[in-house]
Write an enzyme that holds these catalytic residues in place. Structure first.
Site, PDB file in Angstrom:
ATOM      1  N   HIS A 269       0.806  -1.215   0.000  1.00 59.78           N
ATOM      2  CA  HIS A 269       0.000   0.000   0.000  1.00 59.78           C
ATOM      3  C   HIS A 269       0.841   1.268   0.000  1.00 59.78           C
ATOM      4  O   HIS A 269       0.310   2.375  -0.127  1.00 59.78           O
ATOM      5  CB  HIS A 269      -0.916  -0.025   1.234  1.00 59.78           C
ATOM      6  CG  HIS A 269      -2.095   0.876   1.144  1.00 59.78           C
ATOM      7  ND1 HIS A 269      -2.276   1.945   1.993  1.00 59.78           N
ATOM      8  CD2 HIS A 269      -3.162   0.882   0.306  1.00 59.78           C
ATOM      9  CE1 HIS A 269      -3.400   2.571   1.690  1.00 59.78           C
ATOM     10  NE2 HIS A 269      -3.958   1.953   0.669  1.00 59.78           N
ATOM     11  N   LYS A 271       2.992   4.450  -0.948  1.00 62.52           N
ATOM     12  CA  LYS A 271       2.932   5.350  -2.103  1.00 62.52           C
ATOM     13  C   LYS A 271       4.128   6.294  -2.047  1.00 62.52           C
ATOM     14  O   LYS A 271       4.165   7.224  -1.241  1.00 62.52           O
ATOM     15  CB  LYS A 271       1.608   6.113  -2.094  1.00 62.52           C
ATOM     16  CG  LYS A 271       0.408   5.172  -2.248  1.00 62.52           C
ATOM     17  CD  LYS A 271      -0.904   5.860  -1.981  1.00 62.52           C
ATOM     18  CE  LYS A 271      -2.058   4.881  -2.177  1.00 62.52           C
ATOM     19  NZ  LYS A 271      -2.003   3.745  -1.221  1.00 62.52           N
ATOM     20  N   HIS A 497      -8.647  11.250   0.461  1.00 62.86           N
ATOM     21  CA  HIS A 497      -7.888  10.014   0.315  1.00 62.86           C
ATOM     22  C   HIS A 497      -6.561  10.174   1.052  1.00 62.86           C
ATOM     23  O   HIS A 497      -5.831   9.210   1.252  1.00 62.86           O
ATOM     24  CB  HIS A 497      -7.645   9.688  -1.161  1.00 62.86           C
ATOM     25  CG  HIS A 497      -7.132   8.298  -1.379  1.00 62.86           C
ATOM     26  ND1 HIS A 497      -5.796   8.016  -1.517  1.00 62.86           N
ATOM     27  CD2 HIS A 497      -7.780   7.110  -1.468  1.00 62.86           C
ATOM     28  CE1 HIS A 497      -5.635   6.711  -1.692  1.00 62.86           C
ATOM     29  NE2 HIS A 497      -6.814   6.137  -1.660  1.00 62.86           N
ATOM     30  N   LYS A 499      -4.137  10.556   4.234  1.00 58.98           N
ATOM     31  CA  LYS A 499      -4.156   9.943   5.564  1.00 58.98           C
ATOM     32  C   LYS A 499      -3.205  10.721   6.463  1.00 58.98           C
ATOM     33  O   LYS A 499      -2.013  10.887   6.137  1.00 58.98           O
ATOM     34  CB  LYS A 499      -3.708   8.484   5.523  1.00 58.98           C
ATOM     35  CG  LYS A 499      -4.684   7.534   4.842  1.00 58.98           C
ATOM     36  CD  LYS A 499      -4.369   7.389   3.401  1.00 58.98           C
ATOM     37  CE  LYS A 499      -5.207   6.268   2.782  1.00 58.98           C
ATOM     38  NZ  LYS A 499      -5.335   6.433   1.318  1.00 58.98           N
TER      39      LYS A 499
END
Length: 646
Positions: A269, A271, A497, A499
């Site tokens: 996950h 990025k 989106h 976090k």
């Protein structure tokens, strides 16, 4: 850099009173284009470039750019209808009506001292426009001039657009992060924001792109630079179906790698981007999948810093370097050989990244990797890594027992025991008086059903906010829910989106984490075996901003600019004065002393968060919603995330 406004378009209601729920539009010297995206309306009858206002210090002109007309109501009560291509001069107090749809704005100049020339839109005797005059103007406008207001949409405070003033010098960019541009937002909301082409640019020799979802077709078309890079590796988390499509669509020289997932229900996950240049390496940690909607429609964050090649042979690394190399080593990608200037043929592996000088890294890395971590590795990953870094820090006394914020876009299956476990880690650290900060009370920022329904994407936005009903409706979570309210950043309707996790007191931040981690045990890890083992399912990566000492002139080395941004970064940085960083939101108002440096972070949501009301319902993506969204759709519905798919 932003240009100071010299006038505003102030929104009016059908009765020609100021409409404070809609933001006023700032106008600068030169041409200002106004259209559908700027006026906070989804009315397709309005053109994207409906009109332009050309301003100078002595005159102002309006031009109809689109196919639909515009009416100008002069302060002398005359109404003139302008059609496509027509121009007219406008002056202070003129009213502009966008047709069709009947959207009204008043043109208001600003005086040199920064105040509006008129204290209000219509203030009776003071500006010569009383109720009788308003009535005459209303009667002069078409009787059909009722504005169809979108029901249920979030309101915005036109007096609070703090992101307008967000600007950071080039040599201090690494000390903060930036939001990604959102295509449908007005220009003011995208101040100092970035797109993919703002970060992937220049003479890149090697690119390693780490992500979860990858739309190969979109990436190659949206970012032509990446297609020209001679050596590219994509580390991804895609499933077999999409992977086969990626293999067919990728350039021949690209390498695809999906890291091993030793524990079920885990994902890759993280990025990030690692771009190697002749001058050094650019490291980017962000929150967006490599797909169109993530880089155009949602609230996202991105941090970036450039690092030069080491002048000496690699030695003992700093905390940032050690954390980076440890994390990259776990990914176990297939090594590949490239030819680099002055180095010749070299293998690109995790150890390769020891060749760069990270001594001026502005952040710490907080990563998660899957596995059962024990012994020395127990505090190396996940929330235990965050705990260990925070325990080394000293914070202002004002952060004692101050609240925590958890803001994310996917909710795992939680329990109260684990929530306490996470809060203990996030509450770590010591105050100036050497006592522990103490446990903070968490607040969970999560969009409501109405937030999603009225968002820029409508219900489609909820597809990227996976909160299963069985997770969202757990009773103990009710005390944590807080609203996604982002008026000051213009992102109330741009669903998150991004976090982020933080500890705050008013508009000051003890620390701030921008990360790929959602609120889940899979991302952060869960302690097992009497707290001697940390189980993590997924790969995650984030950057932690701390109130540590910084150089007065930042760390402005750049891989893409010629020369040095400031003289202190050309050899004398080690001797420059150190300051203590004070982390604040964009809404902070205060002064700093000579020993501290205020670092504004563009936290997109409001602090302190407002708790849910009794009418607010948290979004669940597997529930049916029959009330139509802003596009006339209901939920569930099909959402296309990839440009094309077999």
């Amino acid at each position: 850099m932003t240009h100071s406004p010299i006038a505003y378009l102030v929104p009016l209601s059908p009765s020609l009173e100021e409409n404070a729920s809609i933001p006023k539009l700032a106008l600068s010297i030169g041409q200002n284009t106004i259209g559908r995206n700027d006026i906070w309306a989804s009315d397709k009858r309005l053109s994207r470039n409906h009109l332009s206002l050309t301003l100078s210090l002595t005159s102002s002109t309006i031009t109809v750019e689109g196919t639909n007309p515009v009416a100008v109501v002069k302060s002398g009560e005359q109404r003139r209808k302008l059609r496509a291509g027509e121009k007219a001069e406008i002056i202070n107090d003129d009213i502009i009506e966008l047709i069709p749809g009947n959207y009204f704005y008043k043109y208001v100049l600003i005086t040199p001292n920064g105040n509006l020339q008129k204290r209000g839109c219509f203030e009776g005797r003071e500006n010569g426009t009383g109720e009788s005059k308003r009535k005459k103007i209303r009667e002069g406008i078409s009787s059909s001039s009722k504005v169809e207001m979108e029901s249920g949409g979030p309101q915005r405070n036109c007096k609070d657009e703090a992101i307008r003033d967000f600007g950071v010098s080039e040599d201090e960019l690494a000390l903060t992060f930036r939001l990604l541009r959102v295509k449908e937002l007005p220009a003011w909301a995208n101040t100092s924001c970035v797109s993919i082409n703002d970060v992937i640019k220049g003479d890149i020799l090697v690119a390693i792109l780490s992500n979860y979802m990858v739309d190969m077709d979109w990436l190659l078309s949206a970012c032509p630079t990446i297609a020209k890079v001679p050596n590219v590796m994509v580390i991804h988390g895609e499933g077999d179906g999409t992977l086969e499509h990626m293999k067919r669509r990728k350039p021949a020289n690209w390498i695809l790698h999906k890291p091993w997932l030793p524990i079920s229900f885990g994902t890759h996950h993280s990025k990030a981007m690692f771009l190697v240049y002749p001058r050094g390496v650019r490291i980017i940690v962000h929150t967006a999948n490599l797909i169109h909607v993530d880089w155009n429609n949602k609230s996202q964050g991105l941090w970036m810093q450039d690092f030069p090649w080491k002048e000496k042979k690699p030695g003992k690394g700093c905390g940032f370097e050690n954390d980076l190399v440890d994390y990259l080593s776990v990914l176990k990608w297939p090594e590949f050989i490239v030819k680099l200037p002055n180095l010749g043929s070299i293998s690109i592996n995790a150890s390769f990244f020891k060749k760069f000088d990270y001594s001026h890294a502005a952040v710490r890395l907080i990563a998660s990797v899957p596995g059962y971590h024990t012994g020395a590795d127990l505090r190396k990953w996940g929330h235990m890594k965050l705990q260990s870094v925070l325990q080394e820090c000293t914070f202002d006394n004002e952060f004692k027992r101050s609240p925590l914020v958890y803001q994310f876009s996917s909710l795992g299956s939680l329990d109260e025991k684990w929530m306490t476990e996470l809060a203990i880690s996030m509450s770590s650290g010591y105050a100036e008086d050497k006592t522990p900060l103490g446990l903070g009370e968490p607040q969970i920022i999560w969009p409501t059903v109405e937030d999603v329904r009225c968002s820029l994407e409508g219900y489609a936005a909820g597809n990227a906010i996976p909160g299963p009903l069985k997770n969202v409706e757990k009773g103990f979570l009710k005390k944590y829910w807080a609203k996604w309210k982002a008026s000051h950043s213009g992102r109330c309707r741009a669903m998150p989106h991004i976090k982020t996790f933080t500890r705050y007191n008013s508009q000051k931040l003890a620390w701030f984490l921008l990360t790929s981690s959602n609120l889940s045990k899979a991302a952060w890890g869960a302690l097992q075996k009497n707290n001697s083992q940390l189980m993590i399912r997924s790969y995650e990566l984030g950057v932690l901003f701390l109130p540590s000492s910084i150089r007065r002139y930042g760390s402005g080395f750049s891989c893409t600019s010629d020369g040095c941004p400031s003289m202190d970064n050309c050899g004398s940085l080690a001797d420059s004065e150190e300051l203590r960083a004070t982390l604040v939101t964009l809404k902070w108002q205060g002064t700093s002393d000579s020993a501290s440096k205020v670092i504004p972070l563009p936290v997109p949501y409001e602090l302190p968060p407002k708790p849910y009301s009794s009418e607010d319902v948290p979004w669940s993506w597997d529930r049916r919603y029959s009330k139509k969204d802003v596009y006339g759709q209901v939920w569930p519905r099909t959402v296309q995330l990839y440009t094309s798919q077999d």
